[in-house]
Scaffold this motif. Sequence first.
Motif, PDB file in Angstrom:
ATOM      1  N   SER A  82       0.853  -1.194   0.000  1.00 56.69           N
ATOM      2  CA  SER A  82       0.000   0.000   0.000  1.00 56.69           C
ATOM      3  C   SER A  82       0.881   1.234   0.000  1.00 56.69           C
ATOM      4  CB  SER A  82      -0.955   0.012   1.189  1.00 56.69           C
ATOM      5  OG  SER A  82      -0.255  -0.032   2.400  1.00 56.69           O
ATOM      6  N   GLY A  83       0.397   2.245  -0.693  1.00 52.79           N
ATOM      7  CA  GLY A  83       1.120   3.496  -0.797  1.00 52.79           C
ATOM      8  C   GLY A  83       1.013   4.337   0.468  1.00 52.79           C
ATOM      9  N   ALA A  84       1.739   5.428   0.469  1.00 52.64           N
ATOM     10  CA  ALA A  84       1.778   6.330   1.624  1.00 52.64           C
ATOM     11  C   ALA A  84       0.601   7.293   1.616  1.00 52.64           C
ATOM     12  CB  ALA A  84       3.072   7.132   1.600  1.00 52.64           C
ATOM     13  N   TYR A  85       0.226   7.706   2.807  1.00 55.95           N
ATOM     14  CA  TYR A  85      -0.720   8.803   2.982  1.00 55.95           C
ATOM     15  C   TYR A  85       0.053   9.874   3.742  1.00 55.95           C
ATOM     16  CZ  TYR A  85      -5.066  11.318   3.566  1.00 55.95           C
ATOM     17  OH  TYR A  85      -6.054  12.257   3.488  1.00 55.95           O
ATOM     18  N   PRO A  86       0.513  10.915   3.043  1.00 57.74           N
ATOM     19  CA  PRO A  86       1.394  11.908   3.650  1.00 57.74           C
ATOM     20  C   PRO A  86       0.872  12.425   4.991  1.00 57.74           C
ATOM     21  CG  PRO A  86       1.189  12.309   1.308  1.00 57.74           C
ATOM     22  CD  PRO A  86       0.186  11.241   1.655  1.00 57.74           C
ATOM     23  N   GLY A  87       1.772  12.422   5.949  1.00 55.69           N
ATOM     24  CA  GLY A  87       1.456  12.908   7.279  1.00 55.69           C
ATOM     25  C   GLY A  87       0.801  11.870   8.176  1.00 55.69           C
ATOM     26  N   GLN A  88       0.465  10.694   7.613  1.00 56.25           N
ATOM     27  CA  GLN A  88      -0.204   9.658   8.404  1.00 56.25           C
ATOM     28  C   GLN A  88       0.614   8.360   8.457  1.00 56.25           C
ATOM     29  OE1 GLN A  88      -3.070  10.206  10.154  1.00 56.25           O
ATOM     30  NE2 GLN A  88      -2.748  12.305   9.496  1.00 56.25           N
ATOM     31  N   TRP A  89       0.986   7.816   7.289  1.00 58.50           N
ATOM     32  CA  TRP A  89       1.772   6.590   7.258  1.00 58.50           C
ATOM     33  C   TRP A  89       2.537   6.521   5.947  1.00 58.50           C
ATOM     34  CZ3 TRP A  89      -3.631   6.117   6.554  1.00 58.50           C
ATOM     35  CH2 TRP A  89      -4.031   5.655   5.308  1.00 58.50           C
ATOM     36  N   GLY A  90       3.591   5.716   5.965  1.00 54.61           N
ATOM     37  CA  GLY A  90       4.395   5.504   4.771  1.00 54.61           C
ATOM     38  C   GLY A  90       3.956   4.250   4.042  1.00 54.61           C
ATOM     39  N   PRO A  91       4.513   4.030   2.860  1.00 51.79           N
ATOM     40  CA  PRO A  91       4.195   2.812   2.123  1.00 51.79           C
ATOM     41  C   PRO A  91       4.629   1.587   2.927  1.00 51.79           C
ATOM     42  CG  PRO A  91       5.533   4.297   0.793  1.00 51.79           C
ATOM     43  CD  PRO A  91       5.496   4.848   2.169  1.00 51.79           C
ATOM     44  N   GLU A  92       3.933   0.492   2.734  1.00 49.27           N
ATOM     45  CA  GLU A  92       4.314  -0.727   3.445  1.00 49.27           C
ATOM     46  C   GLU A  92       4.022  -1.953   2.604  1.00 49.27           C
ATOM     47  OE1 GLU A  92       2.265  -2.044   6.965  1.00 49.27           O
ATOM     48  OE2 GLU A  92       0.321  -1.944   6.004  1.00 49.27           O
TER      49      GLU A  92
END
Length: 154
Positions: A82-92
């Motif tokens: 899954s891609g990143a959501y800036p300010g919340q979580w990074g890709p994983e």
Amino acid sequence: MADRVSASIVLGGPLTAPEYAELAEIIAEEGLSIEWDGEPFEPTHRTVGQPLSLYAHEVAWGQFEVLEVFCVERKWPFVRWSGAYPGQWGPERAVFTGEGQPASYAADEEDHILVDRGTIERLGLIEAILDHFDAADFTVPPLVIEGDPGIAPA
């Protein structure tokens, strides 16, 4: 409203025909396709002898929650990016080998596994760091449905 990102999942393992029908319903409910921006998944979209790769944009929290729980309960292996959501979580990358619980690995937007200083310090030896990369690089087995042509029953 949920934060949404692009995500993909590859799943495999042995299934009965009724299990595949149930899996196909969940995949359709999740709005997945066999390619980015592709047509909605249909049960005939799979390739016999291969793991099933699925894709979607606008995935809530970057997880296919119902699908992933369904697979874990049945011990069907998968790898999800899954891609990143800036300010919340990074890709994983989440890896489920069919045993235990899914493991999470830091990745980049191209699904390359990353390690930070804290992970390196925790793992210590280079062999442990390489094992970390190997575990994240799990190969999902083919999705095999009972009665597939050319595949011997288990």
